[in-house]
Design a protein around this motif. Structure first.
Motif, PDB file in Angstrom:
ATOM      1  N   ALA A 120      13.377  -3.946   0.292  1.00  0.00           N
ATOM      2  CA  ALA A 120      14.572  -4.281  -0.264  1.00  0.00           C
ATOM      3  C   ALA A 120      15.021  -5.739  -0.304  1.00  0.00           C
ATOM      4  O   ALA A 120      15.376  -6.305  -1.173  1.00  0.00           O
ATOM      5  N   THR A 121      14.219  -6.406   0.606  1.00  0.00           N
ATOM      6  CA  THR A 121      14.391  -8.040   0.678  1.00  0.00           C
ATOM      7  C   THR A 121      13.796  -8.577  -0.617  1.00  0.00           C
ATOM      8  O   THR A 121      14.163  -9.379  -1.427  1.00  0.00           O
ATOM      9  N   ARG A 122      12.393  -8.230  -0.767  1.00  0.00           N
ATOM     10  CA  ARG A 122      11.522  -8.734  -2.020  1.00  0.00           C
ATOM     11  C   ARG A 122      12.060  -7.970  -3.383  1.00  0.00           C
ATOM     12  O   ARG A 122      11.602  -8.210  -4.334  1.00  0.00           O
ATOM     13  N   GLN A 123      12.424  -6.685  -3.067  1.00  0.00           N
ATOM     14  CA  GLN A 123      12.793  -5.938  -4.440  1.00  0.00           C
ATOM     15  C   GLN A 123      11.446  -5.539  -5.055  1.00  0.00           C
ATOM     16  O   GLN A 123      11.362  -5.471  -6.088  1.00  0.00           O
ATOM     17  N   LEU A 124      10.542  -5.085  -4.316  1.00  0.00           N
ATOM     18  CA  LEU A 124       9.198  -4.633  -4.715  1.00  0.00           C
ATOM     19  C   LEU A 124       8.787  -3.436  -3.628  1.00  0.00           C
ATOM     20  O   LEU A 124       9.233  -3.152  -2.537  1.00  0.00           O
ATOM     21  N   TRP A 125       8.213  -2.538  -4.353  1.00  0.00           N
ATOM     22  CA  TRP A 125       7.241  -1.703  -3.647  1.00  0.00           C
ATOM     23  C   TRP A 125       5.925  -2.133  -2.834  1.00  0.00           C
ATOM     24  O   TRP A 125       5.794  -3.135  -3.527  1.00  0.00           O
ATOM     25  N   TYR A 126       5.576  -1.484  -1.877  1.00  0.00           N
ATOM     26  CA  TYR A 126       4.369  -2.125  -1.291  1.00  0.00           C
ATOM     27  C   TYR A 126       3.493  -0.887  -0.534  1.00  0.00           C
ATOM     28  O   TYR A 126       4.278   0.284  -0.282  1.00  0.00           O
TER      29      TYR A 126
END
Length: 197
Positions: A120-126
């Motif tokens: 949620a911080t980077r707004q990216l999947w990982y």
């Protein structure tokens, strides 16, 4: 989007003799992915493409190099040579694996799937990918990545291959702190190169 080394920490409280231990677990990469994800439905995984389970890097043909994962020695360090083959068991965080044909060439490869999570911080999947490349110090890894849907038909389970940038695996370290009165002793354990910068 990018690949970075990741760590996990294990810390133990002081024992009866006042000794504390902290372990940094390395040998892991975090792969950040652009949105969207789950385009093939629930259960879509990030797949790491291997030439084969137990396949040697010397078996990879020049035409296959852009489609399979490889790793190698960091030339700056005089270190043990990394493993010269890949096995499914070298990826302990995998949740699925299969032999599938490449969309690009039709050749058979092996794919190991990893769960994808939301940052949620980077707004990216990982996805976190743990690797066992052997005893080499800080080896370079280049991951061949696909979307992997284990529930699909065999010839539609993976997307086209995307090659990640080169990344280095950082080693495991164990620090031990021992207090004797006013004096503290610290020891650090872990693999080191024979020579290097």
């Amino acid at each position: 989007v990018y690949v970075v080394p990741t760590f996990a920490w294990q810390r133990t409280p002081a024992n009866a003799s006042g000794q504390r231990t902290s372990v940094r677990l390395g040998n892991s990469l975090r792969v950040y992915l652009e949105r969207p994800w789950f385009s093939s439905g629930d259960g879509e995984l990030l797949g790491v493409v291997l030439h084969g389970d137990g396949s040697r890097f010397t078996d990879i043909q020049p035409t296959q190099v852009p489609y399979v994962t490889q790793w190698g020695l960091d030339p700056l360090f005089d270190s043990a040579t990394p493993k010269h083959l890949t096995r499914v068991s070298d990826f302990p965080a995998r949740v699925a694996d299969a032999t599938v044909p490449l969309l690009e060439t039709g050749e058979t490869v092996h794919v190991v799937g990893h769960r994808v999570q939301w940052d949620a911080t980077r707004q990216l999947w990982y996805a976190d990918i743990d690797l066992n490349t052997g005893n080499s110090y800080m080896p370079f890894v280049r991951l061949a990545l696909v979307r992997y849907q284990p529930q699909a038909l065999a010839h539609t389970r993976i997307s086209r291959v995307v090659m990640a940038d080169f990344a280095q695996l950082l080693p495991r370290r164990r620090a031990v702190l021992t207090k004797q009165g006013e004096v503290a002793h610290v020891t650090l354990h872990g693999p080191v190169p024979s020579q290097g910068p």
